[in-house]
Design an enzyme around this catalytic site. Sequence first.
Site, PDB file in Angstrom:
ATOM      1  N   VAL A  27       0.834  -1.202   0.000  1.00 42.73           N
ATOM      2  CA  VAL A  27       0.000   0.000   0.000  1.00 42.73           C
ATOM      3  C   VAL A  27       0.870   1.253   0.000  1.00 42.73           C
ATOM      4  CG1 VAL A  27      -0.355   0.117   2.515  1.00 42.73           C
ATOM      5  CG2 VAL A  27      -2.128   0.941   0.967  1.00 42.73           C
ATOM      6  N   ASP A  28       2.032   1.172   0.596  1.00 42.18           N
ATOM      7  CA  ASP A  28       2.978   2.301   0.622  1.00 42.18           C
ATOM      8  C   ASP A  28       3.375   2.683  -0.808  1.00 42.18           C
ATOM      9  OD1 ASP A  28       4.786   4.167   1.580  1.00 42.18           O
ATOM     10  OD2 ASP A  28       6.206   2.704   2.394  1.00 42.18           O
ATOM     11  N   SER A  58       0.260  -3.720   8.817  1.00 45.77           N
ATOM     12  CA  SER A  58       1.090  -4.885   9.182  1.00 45.77           C
ATOM     13  C   SER A  58       0.578  -6.219   8.642  1.00 45.77           C
ATOM     14  CB  SER A  58       1.277  -5.015  10.712  1.00 45.77           C
ATOM     15  OG  SER A  58       2.142  -4.020  11.202  1.00 45.77           O
ATOM     16  N   GLY A  82       0.361  -7.244   5.538  1.00 47.55           N
ATOM     17  CA  GLY A  82       0.981  -7.665   4.285  1.00 47.55           C
ATOM     18  C   GLY A  82       2.358  -8.245   4.561  1.00 47.55           C
ATOM     19  N   VAL A  83       3.390  -7.601   4.055  1.00 45.35           N
ATOM     20  CA  VAL A  83       4.748  -8.140   4.209  1.00 45.35           C
ATOM     21  C   VAL A  83       5.195  -8.184   5.665  1.00 45.35           C
ATOM     22  CG1 VAL A  83       5.484  -7.474   1.894  1.00 45.35           C
ATOM     23  CG2 VAL A  83       5.954  -5.956   3.784  1.00 45.35           C
ATOM     24  N   TYR A  84       4.597  -7.404   6.537  1.00 42.63           N
ATOM     25  CA  TYR A  84       4.985  -7.437   7.946  1.00 42.63           C
ATOM     26  C   TYR A  84       4.399  -8.639   8.702  1.00 42.63           C
ATOM     27  CZ  TYR A  84       7.567  -2.988   7.961  1.00 42.63           C
ATOM     28  OH  TYR A  84       8.502  -1.998   7.757  1.00 42.63           O
TER      29      TYR A  84
HETATM   30  N1  AR6 Z   1      -5.362  -0.168  -0.935  1.00 45.97           N
HETATM   31  C1  AR6 Z   1      -5.693  -0.791   0.221  1.00 45.97           C
HETATM   32  N2  AR6 Z   1      -4.986  -1.795   0.766  1.00 45.97           N
HETATM   33  C2  AR6 Z   1      -3.881  -2.199   0.088  1.00 45.97           C
HETATM   34  C3  AR6 Z   1      -3.461  -1.612  -1.120  1.00 45.97           C
HETATM   35  C4  AR6 Z   1      -4.268  -0.553  -1.637  1.00 45.97           C
HETATM   36  N3  AR6 Z   1      -3.948   0.084  -2.774  1.00 45.97           N
HETATM   37  N4  AR6 Z   1      -2.337  -2.250  -1.538  1.00 45.97           N
HETATM   38  C5  AR6 Z   1      -2.061  -3.218  -0.640  1.00 45.97           C
HETATM   39  N5  AR6 Z   1      -2.992  -3.191   0.344  1.00 45.97           N
HETATM   40  P1  AR6 Z   1       1.545  -3.985   3.180  1.00 45.97           P
HETATM   41  P2  AR6 Z   1       2.627  -3.908   5.946  1.00 45.97           P
HETATM   42  C6  AR6 Z   1      -3.103  -4.051   1.538  1.00 45.97           C
HETATM   43  O1  AR6 Z   1       2.485  -5.070   2.832  1.00 45.97           O
HETATM   44  O2  AR6 Z   1       2.325  -5.340   6.153  1.00 45.97           O
HETATM   45  C7  AR6 Z   1       5.802  -1.719   2.505  1.00 45.97           C
HETATM   46  O3  AR6 Z   1       6.851  -2.083   1.647  1.00 45.97           O
HETATM   47  C8  AR6 Z   1      -2.403  -5.379   1.505  1.00 45.97           C
HETATM   48  O4  AR6 Z   1      -3.192  -6.337   0.787  1.00 45.97           O
HETATM   49  O5  AR6 Z   1       1.362  -2.865   2.237  1.00 45.97           O
HETATM   50  O6  AR6 Z   1       2.272  -2.928   7.030  1.00 45.97           O
HETATM   51  C9  AR6 Z   1       6.243  -0.635   3.503  1.00 45.97           C
HETATM   52  O7  AR6 Z   1       7.166   0.259   2.941  1.00 45.97           O
HETATM   53  C10 AR6 Z   1      -2.340  -5.723   2.990  1.00 45.97           C
HETATM   54  O8  AR6 Z   1      -3.563  -6.306   3.417  1.00 45.97           O
HETATM   55  O9  AR6 Z   1       1.974  -3.286   4.609  1.00 45.97           O
HETATM   56  C11 AR6 Z   1       6.821  -1.436   4.627  1.00 45.97           C
HETATM   57  O10 AR6 Z   1       8.169  -1.749   4.378  1.00 45.97           O
HETATM   58  C12 AR6 Z   1      -2.218  -4.339   3.650  1.00 45.97           C
HETATM   59  O11 AR6 Z   1      -2.490  -3.390   2.626  1.00 45.97           O
HETATM   60  C13 AR6 Z   1       5.994  -2.680   4.639  1.00 45.97           C
HETATM   61  O12 AR6 Z   1       5.489  -2.839   3.312  1.00 45.97           O
HETATM   62  C14 AR6 Z   1      -0.872  -4.043   4.251  1.00 45.97           C
HETATM   63  O13 AR6 Z   1       0.144  -4.661   3.485  1.00 45.97           O
HETATM   64  C15 AR6 Z   1       4.810  -2.558   5.577  1.00 45.97           C
HETATM   65  O14 AR6 Z   1       4.168  -3.814   5.647  1.00 45.97           O
END
Ligand code: AR6
Length: 173
Positions: free
Chosen positions: A33-34, A117, A119-121
């Site tokens: 999402v970032d 947290s 997703g990749v976390y």
């Molecule tokens: N809209 C809504 N939700 C989303 C979107 C979107 N466009 N894209 C992904 N998600 P993550 P984390 C969901 O990995 O686990 C980054 O590299 C996704 O399906 O984005 O907190 C940062 O820079 C998942 O359910 O975040 C950090 O290094 C959720 O967003 C690291 O990832 C969170 O997944 C943070 O990891």
Amino acid sequence: MNRIQIILDDITCLSVDVIVNAANESLLGGGGVDGAIHRAAGHELLAECRTLKGCPTGQAKITLGYQLPARFVIHTVGPIWRGGAAGEAGLLASCYRCSMELAIGQGLATLAFPSISCGVYGYPLAQAAEIAVSTVAQVLSGNDQIRKVYLVCFNAEVFAAYTRALGLLSPTG
Ligand code: AR6
């Protein structure tokens, strides 16, 4: 708690006062999402993020939204899941609480959170969903300014976990 709404959507498309970004401590972008938020907001977002000098896990910082439909972005840093005994639950709750307090301090009324947290976390989805809904509900119960909090789910599995967690919190809806 009808000020909490669970939706299946892309957070970068939402016309709310502020969307929350699940960032990392550098605040300089990443994947998930970032990455989507930075791509949609444009390069000015990264330029402003550089001035913030990072953010500790569990805390939050705010920027403008630039090309996003949202006016602002709150960048928060969720915990990396390490098995559950490293303070992850407290840190994840802190992300939601600090983000909402920052929004309240800025006079904002509509917020959207991604599943921080999850997703990749690697945070277990059911536990993260319960922390998200209970922390948001707790802050809302002590504040009238925030009219709506959208908990934005990116797929059906996340949507189901959040819906269940909200049901546990308020079985009558
Ligand atoms: N809209 C809504 N939700 C989303 C979107 C979107 N466009 N894209 C992904 N998600 P993550 P984390 C969901 O990995 O686990 C980054 O590299 C996704 O399906 O984005 O907190 C940062 O820079 C998942 O359910 O975040 C950090 O290094 C959720 O967003 C690291 O990832 C969170 O997944 C943070 O990891």
